[in-house]
Design a protein around this motif. Structure first.
Motif, PDB file in Angstrom:
ATOM      1  N   LYS A 207       9.608  -1.683  34.034  1.00  0.00           N
ATOM      2  CA  LYS A 207       8.932  -2.836  33.453  1.00  0.00           C
ATOM      3  C   LYS A 207       8.867  -2.744  31.935  1.00  0.00           C
ATOM      4  CE  LYS A 207       4.406  -5.167  33.581  1.00  0.00           C
ATOM      5  NZ  LYS A 207       3.040  -5.095  34.122  1.00  0.00           N
ATOM      6  N   GLU A 208       9.085  -3.859  31.280  1.00  0.00           N
ATOM      7  CA  GLU A 208       8.856  -3.960  29.846  1.00  0.00           C
ATOM      8  C   GLU A 208       7.563  -4.732  29.601  1.00  0.00           C
ATOM      9  OE1 GLU A 208      13.274  -3.857  27.801  1.00  0.00           O
ATOM     10  OE2 GLU A 208      12.314  -5.799  28.165  1.00  0.00           O
ATOM     11  N   VAL A 209       6.883  -4.386  28.527  1.00  0.00           N
ATOM     12  CA  VAL A 209       5.640  -5.060  28.159  1.00  0.00           C
ATOM     13  C   VAL A 209       5.820  -5.676  26.776  1.00  0.00           C
ATOM     14  CG1 VAL A 209       3.223  -4.715  27.521  1.00  0.00           C
ATOM     15  CG2 VAL A 209       4.134  -3.617  29.567  1.00  0.00           C
ATOM     16  N   ALA A 210       5.547  -6.964  26.660  1.00  0.00           N
ATOM     17  CA  ALA A 210       5.617  -7.664  25.371  1.00  0.00           C
ATOM     18  C   ALA A 210       4.197  -8.001  24.916  1.00  0.00           C
ATOM     19  CB  ALA A 210       6.452  -8.930  25.495  1.00  0.00           C
ATOM     20  N   LYS A 211       3.874  -7.662  23.676  1.00  0.00           N
ATOM     21  CA  LYS A 211       2.546  -7.923  23.138  1.00  0.00           C
ATOM     22  C   LYS A 211       2.656  -8.695  21.830  1.00  0.00           C
ATOM     23  CE  LYS A 211      -0.424  -6.382  26.043  1.00  0.00           C
ATOM     24  NZ  LYS A 211      -1.475  -7.251  26.607  1.00  0.00           N
ATOM     25  N   PHE A 212       1.743  -9.656  21.683  1.00  0.00           N
ATOM     26  CA  PHE A 212       1.714 -10.527  20.519  1.00  0.00           C
ATOM     27  C   PHE A 212       0.637 -10.033  19.555  1.00  0.00           C
ATOM     28  CE2 PHE A 212      -0.056 -14.279  18.343  1.00  0.00           C
ATOM     29  CZ  PHE A 212       1.090 -14.773  17.735  1.00  0.00           C
ATOM     30  N   PHE A 213       1.011  -9.787  18.306  1.00  0.00           N
ATOM     31  CA  PHE A 213       0.083  -9.328  17.275  1.00  0.00           C
ATOM     32  C   PHE A 213       0.031 -10.360  16.161  1.00  0.00           C
ATOM     33  CE2 PHE A 213       1.865  -5.373  19.137  1.00  0.00           C
ATOM     34  CZ  PHE A 213       0.706  -4.936  19.771  1.00  0.00           C
ATOM     35  N   ARG A 214      -1.182 -10.776  15.812  1.00  0.00           N
ATOM     36  CA  ARG A 214      -1.360 -11.877  14.862  1.00  0.00           C
ATOM     37  C   ARG A 214      -1.830 -11.422  13.494  1.00  0.00           C
ATOM     38  NH1 ARG A 214      -5.098 -12.585  18.816  1.00  0.00           N
ATOM     39  NH2 ARG A 214      -4.138 -14.519  19.526  1.00  0.00           N
ATOM     40  N   ASN A 215      -2.217 -10.151  13.373  1.00  0.00           N
ATOM     41  CA  ASN A 215      -2.802  -9.684  12.118  1.00  0.00           C
ATOM     42  C   ASN A 215      -1.864  -8.744  11.379  1.00  0.00           C
ATOM     43  OD1 ASN A 215      -5.317 -10.993  12.536  1.00  0.00           O
ATOM     44  ND2 ASN A 215      -5.908  -9.363  13.948  1.00  0.00           N
ATOM     45  N   PRO A 216      -1.811  -8.812  10.049  1.00  0.00           N
ATOM     46  CA  PRO A 216      -1.075  -7.797   9.291  1.00  0.00           C
ATOM     47  C   PRO A 216      -1.691  -6.419   9.537  1.00  0.00           C
ATOM     48  CG  PRO A 216      -1.722  -9.650   7.887  1.00  0.00           C
ATOM     49  CD  PRO A 216      -2.460  -9.802   9.171  1.00  0.00           C
ATOM     50  N   GLY A 217      -0.847  -5.392   9.589  1.00  0.00           N
ATOM     51  CA  GLY A 217      -1.387  -4.050   9.757  1.00  0.00           C
ATOM     52  C   GLY A 217      -0.499  -3.165  10.597  1.00  0.00           C
ATOM     53  N   VAL A 218      -1.089  -2.059  11.060  1.00  0.00           N
ATOM     54  CA  VAL A 218      -0.400  -1.088  11.906  1.00  0.00           C
ATOM     55  C   VAL A 218      -1.186  -0.951  13.203  1.00  0.00           C
ATOM     56  CG1 VAL A 218       0.448   1.282  12.106  1.00  0.00           C
ATOM     57  CG2 VAL A 218       0.434   0.153   9.879  1.00  0.00           C
ATOM     58  N   VAL A 219      -0.500  -1.080  14.340  1.00  0.00           N
ATOM     59  CA  VAL A 219      -1.112  -0.896  15.647  1.00  0.00           C
ATOM     60  C   VAL A 219      -0.601   0.411  16.234  1.00  0.00           C
ATOM     61  CG1 VAL A 219      -1.315  -1.783  17.993  1.00  0.00           C
ATOM     62  CG2 VAL A 219      -1.375  -3.365  16.057  1.00  0.00           C
ATOM     63  N   TYR A 220      -1.538   1.287  16.627  1.00  0.00           N
ATOM     64  CA  TYR A 220      -1.177   2.551  17.257  1.00  0.00           C
ATOM     65  C   TYR A 220      -1.275   2.365  18.771  1.00  0.00           C
ATOM     66  CZ  TYR A 220      -2.213   3.959  12.491  1.00  0.00           C
ATOM     67  OH  TYR A 220      -2.244   4.037  11.123  1.00  0.00           O
ATOM     68  N   ALA A 221      -0.120   2.198  19.427  1.00  0.00           N
ATOM     69  CA  ALA A 221      -0.073   1.968  20.872  1.00  0.00           C
ATOM     70  C   ALA A 221       0.026   3.322  21.570  1.00  0.00           C
ATOM     71  CB  ALA A 221       1.126   1.093  21.229  1.00  0.00           C
ATOM     72  N   THR A 222      -0.948   3.619  22.426  1.00  0.00           N
ATOM     73  CA  THR A 222      -1.027   4.925  23.089  1.00  0.00           C
ATOM     74  C   THR A 222      -0.717   4.787  24.567  1.00  0.00           C
ATOM     75  OG1 THR A 222      -2.687   5.712  21.513  1.00  0.00           O
ATOM     76  CG2 THR A 222      -2.505   6.908  23.586  1.00  0.00           C
ATOM     77  N   LEU A 223       0.234   5.567  25.036  1.00  0.00           N
ATOM     78  CA  LEU A 223       0.559   5.609  26.464  1.00  0.00           C
ATOM     79  C   LEU A 223      -0.447   6.505  27.172  1.00  0.00           C
ATOM     80  CD1 LEU A 223       2.519   4.933  28.815  1.00  0.00           C
ATOM     81  CD2 LEU A 223       3.781   7.016  28.195  1.00  0.00           C
ATOM     82  N   LEU A 224      -1.099   5.965  28.205  1.00  0.00           N
ATOM     83  CA  LEU A 224      -2.074   6.714  28.994  1.00  0.00           C
ATOM     84  C   LEU A 224      -1.511   6.976  30.388  1.00  0.00           C
ATOM     85  CD1 LEU A 224      -5.311   4.691  28.127  1.00  0.00           C
ATOM     86  CD2 LEU A 224      -4.453   6.739  26.986  1.00  0.00           C
ATOM     87  N   TYR A 225      -1.720   8.173  30.887  1.00  0.00           N
ATOM     88  CA  TYR A 225      -1.387   8.498  32.278  1.00  0.00           C
ATOM     89  C   TYR A 225      -2.677   8.897  32.977  1.00  0.00           C
ATOM     90  CZ  TYR A 225       0.712  10.676  36.379  1.00  0.00           C
ATOM     91  OH  TYR A 225       1.043  10.999  37.676  1.00  0.00           O
TER      92      TYR A 225
END
Length: 432
Positions: A207-225
Motif C-alpha cells: 500500500k502507498e499512502v498519500a498525504k496533503f500538507f498545506r503549511n510551509p515547513g518540515v514534517v517528520y513522518a515516523t513509521l510505527l510498528y
C-alpha cells in the motif's frame, strides 16, 4: 480512555493490574495514593507521556488506582496497559503478565508454610529432582515466550519508510511506502505518525499512502510498528524566501498575499492582508513566517539573531506568544516565549531535550516584545544557549543531531513583526 470489559480470567488480570499500579506508586515516591492531589496525578501523566507517548487524564488515573469509584471495576484497554507496564521497565503488558505470573508461581503464602515444611520433610531426593526439572521446564517456556514477545514487538528488521517526493512547494501531496529486502508478513502492525500535521495512517507492504500538507515547513513522518518507532523520513514544503500564512486552528491554513516573498528586513503582514486572506481576526489566531530551503548549515553549530515585535493582548487572548523554530533534517529546535504572567505556557525544545513551563518554572524566559525585543539562539556542538535582550537566560545540551538546517519559522499570537532574522553557521560562516 474508555474502559474495556474485564477479561475472561479477570481475577488474575486484576491482580496483575494491582501489582503494576503498586509498582508505579513506589516509583512516584513515598506519598500514599490516598493523599495524592491533582498535581500528583498531573505529574504522573506527564512522566508517563514523556516515557511512553501515552497521556492519561486525571480521572483515568484515579479510576486505575481506585480513587474514583465506578459501577464496575475499571480495566483499561491494551494501549493503556502497555504504557503502564513500559513505565515500570517492561516491553509491554504481555511481558509484564508473564513475569508477574512467574513471580506468583514462586510465592508460598504464610498460612501454608507449616504444611509445606511437613511435606518437604517427607519428600525423597528423586521427587525433588522431578520438581526441579519441572521448574526448569517452566522457566524455559517463560523464556521462550518472552523471546517470542520480544521478536513480535520489535518487528521485522530492514523495514524502511520511503517518501517518493520529499521536496515540494505549498501545498504538497507526499507519497509514502515501505521498502524491505524481504516480504513484509505483518500487514496490520505498521502506521505512520505525522505529528500535528496529519492523522496517523496505517500502511502495509503493498500500500502507498498519500498525504496533503498545506503549511510551509518540515514534517517528520515516523513509521510505527505496534506503536513503537522504527524509522523516520522528512518532507520539505519549500518557500521562495520569507512567506506568511495564518489560521484560527490547526485544521485550516490561510496563505497570506499568495505566499509571495516578504521583505526579509521587515517581515510583517497587516490586518487588511489577513482579512483579504479570509482569516477571522475577531477570534484568536496565529501568524507564521516561514523560510524553508535546503542548506549546508550545521544545525548543531550556529547562531540565530532576530528582533521581534508583538502586539498587545487582543480580545479572547490573554497570553501572547512568540515562537522560534529551527527545522533540521532529523529533528528541530523550538523556543516559545511569553510575558511573565504567562510563563506556564513557555517551553523550549532542543532536539530530544524538551522542557515545558507547566512542569518546570521558566521565569527566566519571560519576554515582552510589545516595544521590540532581541532574541539570540546559539548552539555550539549540541550545547544551546538563549540570550534575550542581551542577557543569557538559558543554557542546556542535547544528544541527537538535527542534521543540516532546512528552515526557520517565526510564529506570533496575533500580528507580529520580525526584523532582519539571520542564522549563521559558526564554522563556515554560511548564512541561511
Amino acid at each position: 480512555m474508555e474502559p474495556n470489559s474485564a477479561p475472561s480470567n479477570s481475577q488474575s488480570a486484576f491482580d496483575a493490574l494491582d501489582a503494576c499500579c503498586k509498582a508505579i506508586m513506589q516509583k512516584m515516591g513515598p506519598v500514599a495514593i490516598e493523599d495524592w492531589r491533582v498535581s500528583d496525578y498531573n505529574r504522573l501523566s506527564s512522566q508517563l507521556g514523556k516515557q511512553t507517548k501515552v497521556y492519561l487524564s486525571v480521572n483515568t488515573l484515579k479510576r486505575l488506582f481506585g480513587q474514583l469509584k465506578t459501577p464496575q471495576r475499571y480495566f483499561p484497554q491494551k494501549a493503556t496497559r502497555d504504557a503502564l507496564s513500559q513505565f515500570i521497565g517492561y516491553r509491554d503488558w504481555q511481558e509484564y503478565e508473564l513475569v508477574n505470573a512467574a513471580a506468583q508461581f514462586g510465592e508460598v503464602k504464610p498460612e501454608k508454610q507449616h504444611k509445606v515444611a511437613e511435606i518437604e520433610k517427607n519428600k525423597s531426593k528423586s521427587y525433588r529432582k522431578y520438581l526441579y526439572a519441572g521448574i526448569s521446564a517452566l522457566l524455559l517456556i517463560i523464556l521462550a515466550g518472552g523471546f517470542y514477545i520480544w521478536k513480535s514487538t520489535n518487528g521485522p528488521t530492514g523495514i524502511k519508510l520511503i517518501c517518493e517526493n520529499p521536496f515540494g512547494n505549498v501545498p504538497h501531496t507526499a507519497v509514502f511506502k515501505l521498502k524491505s529486502k524481504s516480504v513484509i508478513k505483518d500487514r496490520d502492525g505498521f502506521k505512520i505518525d505525522f505529528m500535528d500535521e496529519a492523522l496517523q495512517t496505517p500502511i502495509s507492504g503493498e500500500k502507498e499512502v498519500a498525504k496533503f500538507f498545506r503549511n510551509p515547513g518540515v514534517v517528520y513522518a515516523t513509521l510505527l510498528y505496534h506503536d513503537k518507532p522504527v524509522d523516520t523520513v522528512s518532507v520539505y514544503m519549500q518557500t521562495k524566501g520569507w512567506v506568511a500564512n495564518s489560521g484560527n486552528d490547526t485544521s485550516r491554513a490561510y496563505p497570506i498575499a499568495g505566499l509571495k516573498p516578504l521583505n526579509p528586513k521587515h517581515i510583517y503582514v497587516s490586518k487588511e492582508q489577513l482579512d483579504s486572506a479570509g482569516l477571522a481576526t475577531n477570534k484568536p489566531f496565529l501568524v507564521g513566517f516561514s523560510n524553508i530551503k535546503p542548506s549546508h548549515i550545521n544545525g548543531d553549530n550556529f547562531v540565530f539573531n532576530c528582533r521581534v515585535f508583538s502586539e498587545q493582548s487582543r480580545p479572547g487572548t490573554q497570553c501572547v506568544e512568540t515562537t522560534i523554530i529551527i527545522l533540521g533534517e532529523k529533528h528541530r529546535h523550538l523556543l516559545t516565549l511569553n510575558r511573565s504572567n504567562c510563563v506556564a505556557f513557555s517551553q523550549y525544545k532542543f532536539s530530544e531535550k524538551r522542557v515545558l513551563g507547566s512542569e518546570q518554572f521558566l521565569g527566566a524566559l519571560a519576554f515582552d516584545p510589545i516595544n521590540g525585543g532581541d532574541i539570540e539562539i546559539r548552539v555550539e556542538h549540541k550545547k544551546a544557549s538563549v540570550i534575550l535582550n542581551g542577557k543569557s537566560v538559558l543554557t542546556t545540551s542535547y544528544v541527537k543531531s538535527i542534521g543540516k538546517v532546512m528552515g526557520i519559522k517565526i510564529l506570533f499570537s496575533g500580528i507580529g513583526k520580525a526584523i532582519s532574522p539571520e542564522l549563521k553557521d559558526l564554522a563556515t560562516g554560511e548564512i541561511f
